[in-house]
Design a protein around this motif. Structure first.
Motif, PDB file in Angstrom:
ATOM      1  N   VAL A  72      -9.924  87.579  -4.151  1.00 52.54           N
ATOM      2  CA  VAL A  72      -9.501  88.554  -5.163  1.00 52.54           C
ATOM      3  C   VAL A  72      -7.989  88.655  -5.039  1.00 52.54           C
ATOM      4  O   VAL A  72      -7.467  89.056  -3.983  1.00 52.54           O
ATOM      5  CB  VAL A  72     -10.153  89.932  -4.923  1.00 52.54           C
ATOM      6  N   THR A  73      -7.270  88.279  -6.072  1.00 51.25           N
ATOM      7  CA  THR A  73      -5.814  88.246  -5.988  1.00 51.25           C
ATOM      8  C   THR A  73      -5.209  89.573  -6.437  1.00 51.25           C
ATOM      9  O   THR A  73      -5.642  90.152  -7.436  1.00 51.25           O
ATOM     10  CB  THR A  73      -5.236  87.117  -6.862  1.00 51.25           C
ATOM     11  N   PRO A  74      -4.213  90.053  -5.719  1.00 53.78           N
ATOM     12  CA  PRO A  74      -3.537  91.281  -6.145  1.00 53.78           C
ATOM     13  C   PRO A  74      -2.733  91.027  -7.425  1.00 53.78           C
ATOM     14  O   PRO A  74      -2.365  89.884  -7.721  1.00 53.78           O
ATOM     15  CB  PRO A  74      -2.601  91.595  -4.970  1.00 53.78           C
ATOM     16  N   ALA A  75      -2.447  92.082  -8.139  1.00 47.80           N
ATOM     17  CA  ALA A  75      -1.527  91.970  -9.269  1.00 47.80           C
ATOM     18  C   ALA A  75      -0.161  91.565  -8.732  1.00 47.80           C
ATOM     19  O   ALA A  75       0.107  91.692  -7.527  1.00 47.80           O
ATOM     20  CB  ALA A  75      -1.445  93.306  -9.998  1.00 47.80           C
ATOM     21  N   ASN A  76       0.673  91.055  -9.587  1.00 47.38           N
ATOM     22  CA  ASN A  76       2.054  90.677  -9.227  1.00 47.38           C
ATOM     23  C   ASN A  76       2.114  89.466  -8.305  1.00 47.38           C
ATOM     24  O   ASN A  76       3.028  89.334  -7.486  1.00 47.38           O
ATOM     25  CB  ASN A  76       2.789  91.861  -8.592  1.00 47.38           C
ATOM     26  N   THR A  77       1.112  88.597  -8.419  1.00 47.68           N
ATOM     27  CA  THR A  77       1.101  87.351  -7.663  1.00 47.68           C
ATOM     28  C   THR A  77       0.862  86.184  -8.606  1.00 47.68           C
ATOM     29  O   THR A  77       0.351  86.361  -9.719  1.00 47.68           O
ATOM     30  CB  THR A  77      -0.004  87.333  -6.586  1.00 47.68           C
ATOM     31  N   VAL A 159      -0.538  97.631  -6.530  1.00 44.01           N
ATOM     32  CA  VAL A 159      -0.021  98.852  -7.164  1.00 44.01           C
ATOM     33  C   VAL A 159       1.293  98.540  -7.865  1.00 44.01           C
ATOM     34  O   VAL A 159       1.476  98.844  -9.044  1.00 44.01           O
ATOM     35  CB  VAL A 159       0.177  99.971  -6.120  1.00 44.01           C
ATOM     36  N   SER A 160       2.235  97.918  -7.136  1.00 42.23           N
ATOM     37  CA  SER A 160       3.520  97.522  -7.723  1.00 42.23           C
ATOM     38  C   SER A 160       4.347  96.776  -6.682  1.00 42.23           C
ATOM     39  O   SER A 160       4.139  96.960  -5.474  1.00 42.23           O
ATOM     40  CB  SER A 160       4.311  98.747  -8.208  1.00 42.23           C
ATOM     41  N   PRO A 161       5.289  95.946  -7.115  1.00 43.29           N
ATOM     42  CA  PRO A 161       6.174  95.274  -6.158  1.00 43.29           C
ATOM     43  C   PRO A 161       6.973  96.279  -5.327  1.00 43.29           C
ATOM     44  O   PRO A 161       7.221  96.049  -4.139  1.00 43.29           O
ATOM     45  CB  PRO A 161       7.094  94.439  -7.057  1.00 43.29           C
ATOM     46  N   GLU A 162       7.383  97.379  -5.950  1.00 44.90           N
ATOM     47  CA  GLU A 162       8.146  98.402  -5.239  1.00 44.90           C
ATOM     48  C   GLU A 162       7.305  99.043  -4.143  1.00 44.90           C
ATOM     49  O   GLU A 162       7.799  99.294  -3.027  1.00 44.90           O
ATOM     50  CB  GLU A 162       8.652  99.466  -6.217  1.00 44.90           C
ATOM     51  N   ALA A 163       6.040  99.316  -4.460  1.00 46.73           N
ATOM     52  CA  ALA A 163       5.138  99.900  -3.462  1.00 46.73           C
ATOM     53  C   ALA A 163       4.961  98.937  -2.292  1.00 46.73           C
ATOM     54  O   ALA A 163       4.906  99.349  -1.126  1.00 46.73           O
ATOM     55  CB  ALA A 163       3.788 100.220  -4.094  1.00 46.73           C
ATOM     56  N   PHE A 164       4.890  97.643  -2.599  1.00 45.46           N
ATOM     57  CA  PHE A 164       4.758  96.617  -1.561  1.00 45.46           C
ATOM     58  C   PHE A 164       5.962  96.635  -0.621  1.00 45.46           C
ATOM     59  O   PHE A 164       5.815  96.661   0.610  1.00 45.46           O
ATOM     60  CB  PHE A 164       4.619  95.243  -2.222  1.00 45.46           C
ATOM     61  N   LEU A 165       7.175  96.634  -1.191  1.00 43.83           N
ATOM     62  CA  LEU A 165       8.384  96.610  -0.377  1.00 43.83           C
ATOM     63  C   LEU A 165       8.517  97.882   0.458  1.00 43.83           C
ATOM     64  O   LEU A 165       8.887  97.830   1.637  1.00 43.83           O
ATOM     65  CB  LEU A 165       9.617  96.443  -1.272  1.00 43.83           C
ATOM     66  N   VAL A 198       4.519 106.615   1.761  1.00 48.73           N
ATOM     67  CA  VAL A 198       5.086 105.924   0.593  1.00 48.73           C
ATOM     68  C   VAL A 198       4.629 106.664  -0.664  1.00 48.73           C
ATOM     69  O   VAL A 198       3.421 106.757  -0.913  1.00 48.73           O
ATOM     70  CB  VAL A 198       4.609 104.455   0.545  1.00 48.73           C
ATOM     71  N   PRO A 199       5.552 107.201  -1.451  1.00 43.15           N
ATOM     72  CA  PRO A 199       5.185 108.014  -2.624  1.00 43.15           C
ATOM     73  C   PRO A 199       4.155 107.360  -3.539  1.00 43.15           C
ATOM     74  O   PRO A 199       3.202 108.018  -3.976  1.00 43.15           O
ATOM     75  CB  PRO A 199       6.530 108.209  -3.336  1.00 43.15           C
ATOM     76  N   ALA A 200       4.309 106.072  -3.824  1.00 39.65           N
ATOM     77  CA  ALA A 200       3.400 105.400  -4.763  1.00 39.65           C
ATOM     78  C   ALA A 200       2.001 105.196  -4.180  1.00 39.65           C
ATOM     79  O   ALA A 200       1.042 104.967  -4.932  1.00 39.65           O
ATOM     80  CB  ALA A 200       3.980 104.050  -5.173  1.00 39.65           C
TER      81      ALA A 200
END
Length: 269
Positions: A72-77, A159-165, A198-200
């Motif tokens: 199952v691939t995450p979004a943003n990949t 969730v988002s690239p920002e959340a990842f970082l 992390v807020p997100a």
């Protein structure tokens, strides 16, 4: 006493003795049968136990069993099995590829000292950032933390690239990153506790559900394989590559000055 009565008494005595001997013989036979039966049961039980132990010993581990599982691939990949993770502005001309293992103590030091610089460079469009996750530190102690944390990072990326970082930064922080010898990241509740900073991700039910269910476990295994099979010649973490060339030559870039020096040179090259 008459001879007749005397003979009858002897006959009766012999009969009682015969019957008693038969009873004893039957008891002995039954006892032997019980002993044999118990012995057979014990042997079968032992054999069954040994068989079970052999099966368990040869049974692939949970993570090993995911090597051929559906991913199952995450979004943003992008890329095969979603193992290409690139974050940054489309206008950035070059991509900095960074190899990291979640349990890696040197990666943690790098994030703590240079992480904010990397994030600013990404936001400014200086370069794109490509993440390659490794899990080789789990092999040292038959651990799970690197793989489990990588899976949680996949949930954050969904969730988002920002959340990842931001989540990656939190995992490597002085407050939350465990000693290399402590496999703390194998605990889902600990990973969620870190995510709540992390807020997100704080209280994010979808993220938490993915961590608990291991939604991205197979993705983590697939991502780890990209490190194992990398063509850049990177064998340890953190590793830095641009245009197919290693920037640090095996030496960690643990200061902003060192990082800027090699990256700026690579951007000009």
């Amino acid at each position: 006493m008459s001879k007749r009565n005397s003979q009858a008494a002897k006959n009766a005595a012999r009969e009682r003795l015969r019957l008693e001997r038969e009873k004893q013989a039957k008891r002995a036979k039954v006892k032997r049968q019980v002993i044999v039966a118990c012995s057979v049961v014990a042997v079968l039980a032992a054999a069954g136990g040994i068989g079970y132990a052999v099966v368990q010993a040869n049974k692939p581990s949970y993570w090993k069993g995911l090597e051929d599982a559906k991913v199952v691939t995450p979004a943003n990949t992008t890329g095969t099995k979603g193992t290409t993770v690139v974050i940054g502005k489309d206008t950035a001309k070059k991509t900095l590829k960074i190899y990291e293992d979640p349990r890696c103590p040197v990666c943690a030091v790098f994030e703590q000292t240079v992480g904010s610089t990397v994030k600013k460079d990404i936001d400014d469009g200086k370069f794109k950032f490509q993440y390659v996750g490794a899990t080789f530190l789990d092999n040292k102690d038959n651990g799970e933390g690197s793989k489990n944390a990588l899976s949680a990072l996949g949930a954050a990326l969904n969730v988002s690239p920002e959340a990842f970082l931001d989540y990656k930064s939190a995992l490597y922080s002085t407050k939350w990153h465990p000693d290399e010898s402590v496999d703390k990241f194998k605990d889902d509740s600990y990973l969620i506790k870190v995510a709540d900073t992390v807020p997100a991700l704080k209280g994010n039910a979808k993220f938490q559900d993915a961590v608990k269910k291991g939604t991205y476990d197979a993705w983590a295994v697939a991502m780890s394989k990209t490190f194992d099979d990398n063509k850049d010649g990177v064998t340890g973490t953190p590793g830095f590559v641009m245009d197919g060339k290693q920037l640090n030559n095996g030496t960690p870039l643990l200061t902003v000055a060192d990082f800027n020096k090699v990256v700026d040179a690579a951007l000009k090259g």
